[in-house]
Every structure is written in structure tokens, then in C-alpha cells.
Design a protein around this motif. Structure first.
Motif: not given
Lengths: 298, 242
Positions: A87-97, A281-286
């Protein structure tokens, strides 16, 4: 103010009037309308990653799909093993994106730019969580598989993050204007947008506030950038051409996402709908964030 | 005489305070714009006259509202809307006058006037003829907002923005953009104020009382009307010096 800010303002007025009329909207209705909006606009904005990638980089299709799907499978496994870390990794990736799509055009050194993207995005997500922490805590506590996320939504950490990232983001934008990296009018526009985002996240429930931002300020903006990109090759490329291009991939993605959610709804998958939604959502976002990073950088 | 009726003005009566300040500031601005007509080229005189009219009309209404507040400690919707119905369409006229040289047509002028009048008439019906039901205020609020959004679109992305962009004058380009900010930020206070009426959802969400609405309206009116006029004045002076 650009077209998307204008649409965002319309969205705010519509929602203000809806809330004025109904006072509150049930969580079921919030989920239905938000999911529909995210499926209709969110998924299509990342549905043509492969086409964009092949226009930017020369790589065999097999290698691309292996890497793309490998990232997805790897992230799914990570969710299974370490959900909080995921979840933390997902939030960080999303933040950057999110930061990257908002400020892709600024001209500063790469390191500064990437750092700023992170801070802007983290400020956005911290603001969303900060204003709605009680609502989030209730949802998180409701399902067994999301209970562990409570660690991430710790009020002290979120409050600190909210103040620190917002202050750094605002200070960075002021510095960029002082050093003439952005115009004063852009600075005012970004301040105004940040203000609107704060107001939206503060006034509306978590899911509604996020959907409004995600659909209008992120997905539509990225889709416009993609249309502009295709127009460089073909000046006659129209919105209809774009819709035709992304329709088959979007429909496929929406179909499989719906199937997964239905499997969860009928308990064929041992995960709750909120947990499964975050994973999907996260696995699509990465991989999408990686492709868009290449798209904006090259 | 007013002072015979008002026995005391409380030092923490901020609404009353801003009524007095607003009245004097609007009157001073009206005199200023009217006198400064003599300092600008012929083609800008009309713009300054309109600015003087906007602040002058507002000063008269603020005089009434100030007295009414002093006596009754409340501000009726009636005076506000009479003032806005006259001054807001005049602000739209400013957009037409500024972009006239770049090709603005009478049709643009009328569209802006109709949209602003529509916005205010619907707002007035929603606010003053309420039967107490939420449906009434939402219905008229939505209709009024349509007028506001039309003006917002026209000045930021539509005809006015395009005409200003096509203009040869940097002062006009910058000025129209600044006025567009007034419409975006300054005018947004009015629909928000509408939603802050007694029992309004925003009041509940923010824990405000409806008495705050008058304070916000007074501050917003002064900034919007005088500020609007000063931007027009700046364009006129800059262009006249060329």
C-alpha cells in the motif's frame, strides 16, 4: 485556468448543489457513481500504454508484455506477502505519477523535478487522507483484510505529512517562480488549483473527492496529453480517432475488472471489494506510471 | 437623521464596520474614476465612466444597507440584489469595451448581459422567494450557477479570452486576464454565500453562522467592484500613454 480546472469547478458546483439538496449520499451510491466514473475515465487513460510505449521505445512486443505483465504479477504477489508495504509503495508511485502529470512541462533539473513530483503528489494524497481520516478508519476497520492498513492512516503521521508536504510544495512553487522557472500566472493558477483540491477533499466524502480529482484533473488531462502526442504524427488525429483507439483495450480492462469485483462480491475470492479494488488499481498503476514517465521524459 | 436613530455601534460589529467602509470606499472610487476620465484617451473614457457608475451605484446601495443595518442589525436580500442586478451586467459591459478594438461584437455584449442578469434573477428568486424547502433553493441555485459558469467560460476560455489574446495590446491581454481572475475567485463568493443561507449545507459543514455571509459579501463587493475598476483604469492609463 485551463479547460480541466473549468470542468473541475463545474464538478464542484454540481456536487455542492447535490449535497445542498440531499445533505448526504449513502456510501453505496458513492461507490456506484465513483466506480462508474473511474471505470469510464480512469481505466481508458491507461489503456493504450503499449501503443505509447512502442512509439517511444524500440522493444520486441514479447519483451514488453513480459515486463509489463511481470510487474503486474510481481506486485500482486507482493500484495499477498506484504500488504502494508504494498500500500505504501502504491501510494508513493501514485504520488509521483500525479505530480508528474500535473507538472510535466516545468523546466528544472531532473532530480529537482522528480523530487517535486513526489512532494506534490504526497501533499495531494496526505490532504485527501488528512481531511477524511475518520471515514477511512471506519472503512478500514470494517473488513478483515484492510484492518492492517490502519498503520498507514495513523493520525499523527498523516497530520505531520499533511503540513510538511504542503509547506514544501508551496515553498517549491514560490521558489520556481522566484527563479523564473514558472510564470507568476502559472504560480497563481497552481495555488488556486491546490486551494480547490483542498476545498474538495475537505467538503466532500473521501471517495467523491478523490474521484473528482482523479477523473477531471488527472485522467482527462493525461488523455489530452496523449491526444496531443498522436497529433504530432498525424495532425488530423481527432478525439473520435482516440476513442476508437482506446475503446477495445478499455472495454477488455473494464470487463476483467468487473469480473474480479463480482468474484469478490460473491465470495469466490477471499478478498473484500475495497481491498481488491486497491490491488487492481495499484497493479495497473505501476506499469502505467513507468510508461507515462517514459512518455513525459522522451 | 441616522445618528438620531442609532444609539450605539458596537466595536465588534464587523458587518456594520464593513458597511461603513464599503460605502465610503465605493463613493471615493466613483469620484476617482469619474475625475480620471479626463486623463485618458477618448476611446477609454466610456470604460472609466462605466467603472464610475459601478462604484457609484454600489455606494448609493451601500448607503442604504449601512443605515438599514445600523437600525435593524440585519441586511435584507432586496438591496443586495438591486445593487448586483445593476452593477454586475455593467462589469460584463467592461469586458466588451476592453475587447471591442480586437473585434468584440454587440452579440457578445448581449450574451454577457443576459447571462449575468439570468444569474442574478435566478439567485434572487432562490434566495428571497423561498418556501423553506431545500428543493427550491437548489433548483434556482443550479439555474443561477449556469449563468455564472457561462460568464466564467467566456472570459477564461471563450470569446473574451480569444479576443484579448488576438489583441495587439499587452495591457489589454494582462488586464482581461486579471479581470477573469476577479470573476473566478471574487465572484465565486456569491454562489458560495448563497449556499451559506440559514440551514445551508456549507454552513453546516464549516460550522458558520449566516451572519458571516454579509461580512463576506461586503469584503467581496469592495474588492470586486473597486478592484475591477482599478484594473480597467490601469489598462486605460497604460494605453493612453502610448
Amino acid at each position: 485556468m485551463n479547460l480541466f480546472t473549468f470542468i473541475y469547478i463545474i464538478g464542484i458546483f454540481i456536487l455542492l448543489n447535490i449535497f445542498e439538496g440531499f445533505k448526504e449520499i449513502s456510501i453505496e451510491n458513492q461507490l456506484i457513481y465513483s466506480s462508474l466514473s473511474i471505470l469510464l475515465f480512469g481505466i481508458p487513460h491507461g489503456a493504450i500504454d503499449h501503443i505509447i510505449f512502442f512509439k517511444k521505445r524500440k522493444l520486441t512486443k514479447l519483451k514488453f508484455y513480459l515486463v509489463y505483465l511481470g510487474l503486474i504479477v510481481g506486485f500482486v504477489l507482493m500484495w499477498h506477502i506484504a500488504p502494508v508495504l504494498s500500500l505504501i509503495l502504491f501510494l508513493l508511485i501514485s504520488a509521483f505519477h500525479f505530480g508528474e502529470s500535473q507538472f510535466e512541462d516545468i523546466k528544472i533539473t531532473k532530480v529537482l523535478k522528480n523530487t517535486f513530483f513526489f512532494f506534490w503528489g504526497i501533499a495531494l494524497l496526505a490532504t485527501l487522507i488528512y481531511y477524511n481520516i475518520n471515514e477511512l478508519a471506519n472503512v478500514t476497520a470494517y473488513f478483515d483484510d484492510t484492518l492492517a492498513f490502519e498503520k498507514v492512516y495513523d493520525i499523527k503521521k498523516v497530520t505531520a505529512l499533511y503540513y510538511v508536504t504542503n509547506i514544501i510544495t508551496i515553498a517549491s512553487m514560490i521558489l520556481m517562480a522566484v527563479y523564473k522557472q514558472i510564470k507568476i500566472e502559472r504560480l497563481l493558477s497552481e495555488f488556486f488549483l491546490l486551494f480547490l483540491i483542498h476545498i474538495t477533499f475537505f467538503l466532500f466524502p473521501f471517495i467523491i473527492g478523490f474521484t473528482l480529482y482523479f477523473v477531471v484533473l488527472h485522467s482527462l488531462k493525461v488523455m489530452q496529453d496523449e491526444i496531443e502526442f498522436f497529433k504530432k504524427d498525424n495532425p488530423k488525429f481527432s478525439i473520435l480517432d482516440f476513442l476508437k483507439l482506446l475503446a477495445p483495450y478499455s472495454i477488455l480492462s473494464i470487463f476483467f475488472t468487473t469480473i474480479l469485483l463480482l468474484l469478490s462480491y460473491y465470495s469466490y475470492i477471499p478478498y473484500s471489494i475495497p481491498f481488491l479494488s486497491i490491488v487492481i488499481i495499484s497493479v495497473i498503476t505501476l506499469p502505467h506510471a513507468i510508461v507515462m514517465n517514459i512518455f513525459y521524459n522522451e | 437623521m441616522l445618528l438620531d436613530i442609532i444609539t450605539k455601534m458596537a466595536p465588534d460589529d464587523y458587518v456594520g464596520f464593513t458597511f461603513f467602509i464599503g460605502y465610503m470606499a465605493m463613493a471615493a472610487a466613483a469620484v476617482f474614476f469619474f475625475i480620471e476620465r479626463g486623463s485618458v484617451d477618448e476611446k477609454w473614457k466610456m470604460s472609466l465612466l462605466v467603472s464610475a457608475l459601478i462604484t457609484g451605484i454600489a455606494a448609493v446601495h451601500y448607503g442604504y444597507m449601512r443605515d438599514y443595518w445600523g437600525v435593524h442589525q440585519e441586511s435584507p436580500t432586496f438591496f443586495r440584489y438591486v445593487d448586483w442586478t445593476l452593477t454586475v451586467p455593467l462589469m460584463c459591459v467592461e469586458f466588451y469595451l476592453l475587447t471591442k478594438a480586437a473585434g468584440a461584437t454587440k452579440s457578445l455584449l448581449w450574451k454577457l448581459i443576459i447571462a449575468s442578469t439570468w444569474m442574478l434573477v435566478c439567485g434572487y428568486i432562490g434566495e428571497s422567494m423561498s418556501d423553506g424547502s431545500t428543493g427550491h433553493s437548489v433548483q434556482w441555485g443550479v439555474l443561477s450557477t449556469l449563468g455564472y459558469l457561462y460568464i466564467l467560460y467566456t472570459v477564461w476560455l471563450g470569446e473574451v479570452a480569444q479576443l484579448a489574446e488576438a489583441s495587439n495590446s499587452d495591457a489589454v491581454k494582462r488586464g482581461v486576464r486579471t479581470l477573469a481572475w476577479f470573476v473566478l475567485v471574487g465572484w465565486a463568493i456569491y454562489p458560495i454565500g448563497y449556499m451559506c443561507m440559514d440551514g445551508g449545507w456549507i454552513n453546516s459543514a464549516l460550522g458558520w453562522g449566516s451572519e458571516n455571509v454579509d461580512l463576506w459579501y461586503n469584503i467581496a463587493d469592495a474588492i470586486n467592484k473597486i478592484g475591477f475598476g482599478l484594473v480597467v483604469y490601469n489598462i486605460a492609463i497604460t494605453e493612453s500613454k502610448k
